[in-house]
Design a protein around this motif. Sequence first.
Motif, PDB file in Angstrom:
ATOM      1  N   UNK A  21      39.260  44.482  28.319  1.00 19.46           N
ATOM      2  CA  UNK A  21      39.053  43.040  28.264  1.00 19.46           C
ATOM      3  C   UNK A  21      40.377  42.262  28.233  1.00 19.46           C
ATOM      4  N   UNK A  22      41.403  42.857  27.663  1.00 18.84           N
ATOM      5  CA  UNK A  22      42.721  42.224  27.694  1.00 18.84           C
ATOM      6  C   UNK A  22      43.284  42.167  29.097  1.00 18.84           C
ATOM      7  N   UNK A  23      43.189  43.272  29.830  1.00 18.29           N
ATOM      8  CA  UNK A  23      43.715  43.339  31.201  1.00 18.29           C
ATOM      9  C   UNK A  23      42.884  42.496  32.173  1.00 18.29           C
ATOM     10  N   UNK A  24      41.565  42.570  32.060  1.00 17.57           N
ATOM     11  CA  UNK A  24      40.701  41.884  33.021  1.00 17.57           C
ATOM     12  C   UNK A  24      40.685  40.377  32.796  1.00 17.57           C
ATOM     13  N   UNK A  25      40.523  39.927  31.555  1.00 17.02           N
ATOM     14  CA  UNK A  25      40.339  38.503  31.281  1.00 17.02           C
ATOM     15  C   UNK A  25      41.479  37.871  30.476  1.00 17.02           C
ATOM     16  N   UNK A  26      42.475  38.654  30.072  1.00 18.80           N
ATOM     17  CA  UNK A  26      43.596  38.092  29.327  1.00 18.80           C
ATOM     18  C   UNK A  26      43.284  37.789  27.875  1.00 18.80           C
ATOM     19  N   UNK A  27      42.227  38.402  27.331  1.00 20.58           N
ATOM     20  CA  UNK A  27      41.877  38.155  25.936  1.00 20.58           C
ATOM     21  C   UNK A  27      42.903  38.787  25.011  1.00 20.58           C
ATOM     22  N   UNK A  28      43.080  38.186  23.840  1.00 21.06           N
ATOM     23  CA  UNK A  28      43.889  38.794  22.783  1.00 21.06           C
ATOM     24  C   UNK A  28      42.951  39.097  21.609  1.00 21.06           C
ATOM     25  N   UNK A  78      31.458  35.572  32.245  1.00 21.74           N
ATOM     26  CA  UNK A  78      32.741  34.907  32.143  1.00 21.74           C
ATOM     27  C   UNK A  78      33.010  34.099  33.399  1.00 21.74           C
ATOM     28  N   UNK A  79      33.463  32.873  33.233  1.00 16.80           N
ATOM     29  CA  UNK A  79      33.886  32.058  34.359  1.00 16.80           C
ATOM     30  C   UNK A  79      35.231  32.549  34.864  1.00 16.80           C
ATOM     31  N   UNK A  80      35.383  32.613  36.185  1.00 14.84           N
ATOM     32  CA  UNK A  80      36.643  33.063  36.793  1.00 14.84           C
ATOM     33  C   UNK A  80      37.040  32.097  37.906  1.00 14.84           C
ATOM     34  N   UNK A  81      38.335  32.068  38.198  1.00 13.91           N
ATOM     35  CA  UNK A  81      38.832  31.216  39.277  1.00 13.91           C
ATOM     36  C   UNK A  81      38.745  31.903  40.625  1.00 13.91           C
ATOM     37  N   UNK A  82      38.947  33.224  40.666  1.00  9.75           N
ATOM     38  CA  UNK A  82      38.958  33.973  41.923  1.00  9.75           C
ATOM     39  C   UNK A  82      38.087  35.211  41.761  1.00  9.75           C
ATOM     40  N   UNK A  83      36.868  35.147  42.286  1.00 10.06           N
ATOM     41  CA  UNK A  83      35.904  36.222  42.115  1.00 10.06           C
ATOM     42  C   UNK A  83      36.449  37.554  42.615  1.00 10.06           C
ATOM     43  N   UNK A  84      36.911  37.585  43.853  1.00  8.10           N
ATOM     44  CA  UNK A  84      37.336  38.842  44.466  1.00  8.10           C
ATOM     45  C   UNK A  84      38.524  39.466  43.733  1.00  8.10           C
ATOM     46  N   UNK A  85      39.460  38.646  43.320  1.00  6.53           N
ATOM     47  CA  UNK A  85      40.612  39.160  42.566  1.00  6.53           C
ATOM     48  C   UNK A  85      40.151  39.725  41.223  1.00  6.53           C
ATOM     49  N   UNK A  86      39.259  39.017  40.543  1.00  9.82           N
ATOM     50  CA  UNK A  86      38.758  39.495  39.253  1.00  9.82           C
ATOM     51  C   UNK A  86      37.998  40.804  39.422  1.00  9.82           C
ATOM     52  N   UNK A  87      37.181  40.905  40.480  1.00 10.23           N
ATOM     53  CA  UNK A  87      36.454  42.148  40.723  1.00 10.23           C
ATOM     54  C   UNK A  87      37.431  43.307  40.929  1.00 10.23           C
ATOM     55  N   UNK A  88      38.493  43.089  41.659  1.00  8.13           N
ATOM     56  CA  UNK A  88      39.485  44.144  41.884  1.00  8.13           C
ATOM     57  C   UNK A  88      40.123  44.581  40.566  1.00  8.13           C
ATOM     58  N   UNK A  89      40.390  43.640  39.679  1.00  3.22           N
ATOM     59  CA  UNK A  89      40.975  43.972  38.374  1.00  3.22           C
ATOM     60  C   UNK A  89      39.969  44.751  37.528  1.00  3.22           C
ATOM     61  N   UNK A 108      27.625  28.683  43.065  1.00  4.02           N
ATOM     62  CA  UNK A 108      28.648  29.639  42.621  1.00  4.02           C
ATOM     63  C   UNK A 108      28.432  31.008  43.243  1.00  4.02           C
ATOM     64  N   UNK A 109      29.419  31.873  43.006  1.00  2.00           N
ATOM     65  CA  UNK A 109      29.332  33.314  43.272  1.00  2.00           C
ATOM     66  C   UNK A 109      29.115  34.001  41.941  1.00  2.00           C
ATOM     67  N   UNK A 110      28.200  34.950  41.903  1.00  2.00           N
ATOM     68  CA  UNK A 110      27.827  35.626  40.668  1.00  2.00           C
ATOM     69  C   UNK A 110      27.732  37.125  40.929  1.00  2.00           C
ATOM     70  N   UNK A 111      28.024  37.927  39.935  1.00  4.55           N
ATOM     71  CA  UNK A 111      27.843  39.367  40.016  1.00  4.55           C
ATOM     72  C   UNK A 111      27.910  39.957  38.620  1.00  4.55           C
ATOM     73  N   UNK A 125      32.073  32.458  39.629  1.00  6.16           N
ATOM     74  CA  UNK A 125      33.072  31.560  40.209  1.00  6.16           C
ATOM     75  C   UNK A 125      32.364  30.364  40.803  1.00  6.16           C
ATOM     76  N   UNK A 126      32.533  29.162  40.214  1.00  2.00           N
ATOM     77  CA  UNK A 126      31.909  27.971  40.796  1.00  2.00           C
ATOM     78  C   UNK A 126      32.379  27.761  42.242  1.00  2.00           C
ATOM     79  N   UNK A 127      31.439  27.436  43.133  1.00  3.79           N
ATOM     80  CA  UNK A 127      31.754  27.162  44.533  1.00  3.79           C
ATOM     81  C   UNK A 127      30.543  26.472  45.156  1.00  3.79           C
TER      82      UNK A 127
END
Length: 131
Positions: A21-28, A78-89, A108-111, A125-127
Amino acid sequence: MGRLIHFEIHVDDMERAKKFYGEVFGWSFQDWSEYAGMPYFGAVTGDEKELGINGALMQRQGAAPEPGQALNGFACTMGVEDYDQTEAIIIGNGGKVAMAKHALPGMAWQGYYIDTEGNIFGIHQPDENAK
């Protein structure tokens, strides 16, 4: 009253889950184990001034979900800015696709994905042009 203010993700391997969760979403994370009486780490999911909530990773107290089992609890998205980039992470950090990217037409795009602990979560990702 009744508004969602906190979430808990049940995990088998706390360090692996914190890394995911830290790597994927930047959570601390903040160690609240002393208060909970078990491994329990508060998850800071973003800036307090932004819309959203914080939660926690807690040590799983029972059996993990079985692969292919229907969802039998809540799914956090979780809301994301770039769906495809987040999926790759997600995939790069050991996550798996549960339900592929699909359009919520005009919204939006959802998965949905499976984390390293076997839990299902979504990304959104809202779109307005999604179709």
